[in-house]
Design a protein around this motif. Structure first.
Motif, PDB file in Angstrom:
ATOM      1  N   THR A  69       0.398  -0.747   0.274  1.00  0.00           N
ATOM      2  CA  THR A  69      -0.322   0.507  -0.223  1.00  0.00           C
ATOM      3  C   THR A  69       0.809   1.426  -0.036  1.00  0.00           C
ATOM      4  O   THR A  69       1.965   1.587   0.355  1.00  0.00           O
ATOM      5  CB  THR A  69      -0.552   0.120   1.670  1.00  0.00           C
ATOM      6  OG1 THR A  69      -1.707  -1.118   0.898  1.00  0.00           O
ATOM      7  CG2 THR A  69      -1.971   1.292   1.046  1.00  0.00           C
ATOM      8  N   PRO A  70       0.493   1.837  -1.004  1.00  0.00           N
ATOM      9  CA  PRO A  70       1.789   3.409  -1.239  1.00  0.00           C
ATOM     10  C   PRO A  70       1.353   4.141   0.231  1.00  0.00           C
ATOM     11  O   PRO A  70       0.522   4.825   0.848  1.00  0.00           O
ATOM     12  CB  PRO A  70       0.823   3.905  -2.280  1.00  0.00           C
ATOM     13  CG  PRO A  70       0.463   2.801  -3.285  1.00  0.00           C
ATOM     14  CD  PRO A  70       0.006   2.240  -1.956  1.00  0.00           C
ATOM     15  N   ALA A  71       2.324   4.695   0.764  1.00  0.00           N
ATOM     16  CA  ALA A  71       2.387   4.706   2.294  1.00  0.00           C
ATOM     17  C   ALA A  71       3.701   5.979   2.486  1.00  0.00           C
ATOM     18  O   ALA A  71       4.200   6.295   3.557  1.00  0.00           O
ATOM     19  CB  ALA A  71       2.426   4.410   3.698  1.00  0.00           C
ATOM     20  N   SER A 185      16.778  -7.892  -4.634  1.00  0.00           N
ATOM     21  CA  SER A 185      15.813  -8.262  -3.837  1.00  0.00           C
ATOM     22  C   SER A 185      14.247  -7.319  -4.101  1.00  0.00           C
ATOM     23  O   SER A 185      13.685  -8.126  -4.027  1.00  0.00           O
ATOM     24  CB  SER A 185      15.537  -7.996  -2.476  1.00  0.00           C
ATOM     25  OG  SER A 185      16.970  -9.366  -1.167  1.00  0.00           O
ATOM     26  N   VAL A 186      15.079  -5.853  -3.868  1.00  0.00           N
ATOM     27  CA  VAL A 186      13.758  -4.555  -4.261  1.00  0.00           C
ATOM     28  C   VAL A 186      13.100  -5.281  -5.861  1.00  0.00           C
ATOM     29  O   VAL A 186      12.213  -5.496  -6.014  1.00  0.00           O
ATOM     30  CB  VAL A 186      14.423  -3.414  -4.369  1.00  0.00           C
ATOM     31  CG1 VAL A 186      13.878  -2.321  -4.719  1.00  0.00           C
ATOM     32  CG2 VAL A 186      14.878  -3.180  -3.039  1.00  0.00           C
ATOM     33  N   MET A 187      14.023  -5.405  -6.749  1.00  0.00           N
ATOM     34  CA  MET A 187      13.561  -5.805  -7.786  1.00  0.00           C
ATOM     35  C   MET A 187      12.391  -6.558  -8.346  1.00  0.00           C
ATOM     36  O   MET A 187      11.061  -6.931  -8.894  1.00  0.00           O
ATOM     37  CB  MET A 187      14.552  -6.205  -8.968  1.00  0.00           C
ATOM     38  CG  MET A 187      15.593  -4.832  -8.694  1.00  0.00           C
ATOM     39  SD  MET A 187      14.706  -3.081  -9.627  1.00  0.00           S
ATOM     40  CE  MET A 187      14.680  -2.047  -8.081  1.00  0.00           C
ATOM     41  N   GLU A 188      13.160  -7.976  -8.134  1.00  0.00           N
ATOM     42  CA  GLU A 188      12.333  -9.273  -7.166  1.00  0.00           C
ATOM     43  C   GLU A 188      10.674  -8.586  -6.879  1.00  0.00           C
ATOM     44  O   GLU A 188       9.905  -9.725  -7.158  1.00  0.00           O
ATOM     45  CB  GLU A 188      12.670 -10.069  -6.484  1.00  0.00           C
ATOM     46  CG  GLU A 188      12.421 -11.786  -5.955  1.00  0.00           C
ATOM     47  CD  GLU A 188      12.286 -12.373  -7.957  1.00  0.00           C
ATOM     48  OE1 GLU A 188      11.149 -13.159  -8.657  1.00  0.00           O
ATOM     49  OE2 GLU A 188      13.539 -12.223  -8.821  1.00  0.00           O
ATOM     50  N   LEU A 200       8.435  -0.389   0.855  1.00  0.00           N
ATOM     51  CA  LEU A 200       9.539  -1.799   0.733  1.00  0.00           C
ATOM     52  C   LEU A 200       9.595  -1.610   2.489  1.00  0.00           C
ATOM     53  O   LEU A 200      10.107  -1.057   2.997  1.00  0.00           O
ATOM     54  CB  LEU A 200      10.310  -1.929  -0.440  1.00  0.00           C
ATOM     55  CG  LEU A 200       9.527  -2.066  -1.260  1.00  0.00           C
ATOM     56  CD1 LEU A 200      10.743  -2.832  -2.022  1.00  0.00           C
ATOM     57  CD2 LEU A 200       7.946  -2.981  -1.978  1.00  0.00           C
ATOM     58  N   PRO A 201       9.159  -3.012   2.669  1.00  0.00           N
ATOM     59  CA  PRO A 201      10.301  -3.630   5.017  1.00  0.00           C
ATOM     60  C   PRO A 201      11.749  -2.801   4.394  1.00  0.00           C
ATOM     61  O   PRO A 201      12.849  -3.504   3.024  1.00  0.00           O
ATOM     62  CB  PRO A 201       9.478  -4.957   4.389  1.00  0.00           C
ATOM     63  CG  PRO A 201       8.808  -5.346   3.479  1.00  0.00           C
ATOM     64  CD  PRO A 201       9.185  -4.077   2.673  1.00  0.00           C
ATOM     65  N   LEU A 213      11.574   1.791   2.476  1.00  0.00           N
ATOM     66  CA  LEU A 213      12.854   1.604   1.881  1.00  0.00           C
ATOM     67  C   LEU A 213      11.675   2.053   0.637  1.00  0.00           C
ATOM     68  O   LEU A 213      10.414   1.234   0.148  1.00  0.00           O
ATOM     69  CB  LEU A 213      13.459   0.794   0.842  1.00  0.00           C
ATOM     70  CG  LEU A 213      14.212   1.070   0.134  1.00  0.00           C
ATOM     71  CD1 LEU A 213      15.382   0.149  -0.202  1.00  0.00           C
ATOM     72  CD2 LEU A 213      13.564   0.686  -1.344  1.00  0.00           C
ATOM     73  N   ALA A 214      11.931   2.820   0.071  1.00  0.00           N
ATOM     74  CA  ALA A 214      10.606   4.293  -0.397  1.00  0.00           C
ATOM     75  C   ALA A 214      10.808   3.261  -1.890  1.00  0.00           C
ATOM     76  O   ALA A 214      12.328   3.579  -2.898  1.00  0.00           O
ATOM     77  CB  ALA A 214      10.301   5.470  -0.466  1.00  0.00           C
ATOM     78  N   TYR A 215      10.148   3.830  -3.386  1.00  0.00           N
ATOM     79  CA  TYR A 215      10.090   3.573  -3.438  1.00  0.00           C
ATOM     80  C   TYR A 215       9.483   4.117  -4.878  1.00  0.00           C
ATOM     81  O   TYR A 215       7.819   5.088  -4.806  1.00  0.00           O
ATOM     82  CB  TYR A 215      10.404   1.993  -4.595  1.00  0.00           C
ATOM     83  CG  TYR A 215       8.710   1.397  -4.360  1.00  0.00           C
ATOM     84  CD1 TYR A 215       8.355   1.447  -5.710  1.00  0.00           C
ATOM     85  CD2 TYR A 215       7.617   0.449  -3.634  1.00  0.00           C
ATOM     86  CE1 TYR A 215       6.438   1.031  -6.104  1.00  0.00           C
ATOM     87  CE2 TYR A 215       7.135   0.264  -3.440  1.00  0.00           C
ATOM     88  CZ  TYR A 215       6.232   0.365  -5.080  1.00  0.00           C
ATOM     89  OH  TYR A 215       4.996  -0.672  -5.098  1.00  0.00           O
ATOM     90  N   MET A 216       9.770   4.622  -6.250  1.00  0.00           N
ATOM     91  CA  MET A 216       8.998   5.000  -7.155  1.00  0.00           C
ATOM     92  C   MET A 216       9.297   4.326  -8.509  1.00  0.00           C
ATOM     93  O   MET A 216      10.375   4.503  -9.117  1.00  0.00           O
ATOM     94  CB  MET A 216       8.921   6.074  -7.282  1.00  0.00           C
ATOM     95  CG  MET A 216       8.606   7.377  -8.799  1.00  0.00           C
ATOM     96  SD  MET A 216       8.090   8.936  -9.031  1.00  0.00           S
ATOM     97  CE  MET A 216      10.438   9.067  -9.442  1.00  0.00           C
TER      98      MET A 216
END
Length: 252
Positions: A69-71, A185-188, A200-201, A213-216
């Motif tokens: 969930t985007p947070a 791991s992030v890409m997976e 992400l955790p 860990l924030a991602y866009m």
């Protein structure tokens, strides 16, 4: 002082034991295999038929559901292609900006979400600073490096270091690096995500239990101007006006 211990001679009448068979040396164990990288695929580096690109363009609109969930404060991906390059052709790639809130943000470029990264650059900017810049509506990141002599010439995206500018202000240096286990791991985890933003955790050992860990992630149009110039333009799924993000790779 203790002298050497001498073995007593064996009487000739006694039967000697047969010599012990020599044991062949144990062969060395084979080298361990590298750790598998999940289910990410190697990029093909092949041009796809136009019909396939059109199909994936429509399909990507319906694959916009992040697995978390985007947070975070990163904005919704609504940037449009600038007017001055709407007629330019390029290759569509997947770009992901990710990092811890107080850590440096990284850029990963993939041929598709299911592929291994073709480029990972650690940018000279903290994630929370990039979030603030994105809220202004337009971000221009320029990565510049000096030209090499012809004998030392390499591909632009193989350069190891760039001077980084964000909206005209020098920020430091962007450094290319090999994808780490955490990057993979992030890409997976983001493999089912075509575009979106969220968290992400994080790694609790380095960032603490509250570290996230924030991602866009978005589709980018990769336009090659020359062997010394490439640009990534963030694409919008609906063409609406909104925040714009462009990343320039330049060799001066």
């Amino acid at each position: 002082m203790w002298g050497p211990i001498m073995a007593e001679p064996m009487p000739e009448s006694e039967e000697r034991d047969p010599p012990a068979k020599s044991i062949p040396p144990t062969p060395p164990s084979p080298p361990s295999l590298p750790r598998p990288m999940g289910s990410l695929l190697q990029p093909t580096h092949k041009k796809r038929p136009k019909s396939v690109k059109v199909f994936r363009l429509f399909r990507s609109v319906f694959r916009t559901f992040p697995i978390f969930t985007p947070a975070c404060k990163l904005p919704t991906i609504t940037g449009s292609v600038p007017e001055n390059r709407r007629n330019m052709s390029g290759t569509r790639v997947t770009g992901t900006l990710f990092g811890y809130r107080k850590g440096r943000v990284s850029l990963s470029m993939q041929e598709a979400p299911k592929c291994l990264p073709t480029l990972v650059v650690e940018l000279a900017m903290q994630t929370n600073v990039l979030q603030k810049e994105m809220s202004s509506g337009m971000v221009r990141i320029a990565l510049e490096c000096e030209k090499r002599s012809e004998k030392d010439k390499m591909k632009l995206l193989d350069e190891p270091m760039w001077t980084m500018y964000c909206n005209g202000k020098k920020s430091g240096y962007g450094v290319k690096r090999e994808a780490t286990e955490e990057d993979l791991s992030v890409m997976e985890l983001l493999k089912p995500v075509s575009m979106g933003a969220g968290v992400l955790p994080g790694n609790s050992e380095s960032e603490g239990p509250e570290g996230e860990l924030a991602y866009m992630r978005a589709h980018f149009e990769r336009v090659v101007g020359s062997k010394d110039s490439e640009t990534l333009y963030m694409l919008s799924p609906d063409g609406s006006n909104g925040p714009e993000l462009s990343i320039f790779f330049v060799r001066l």
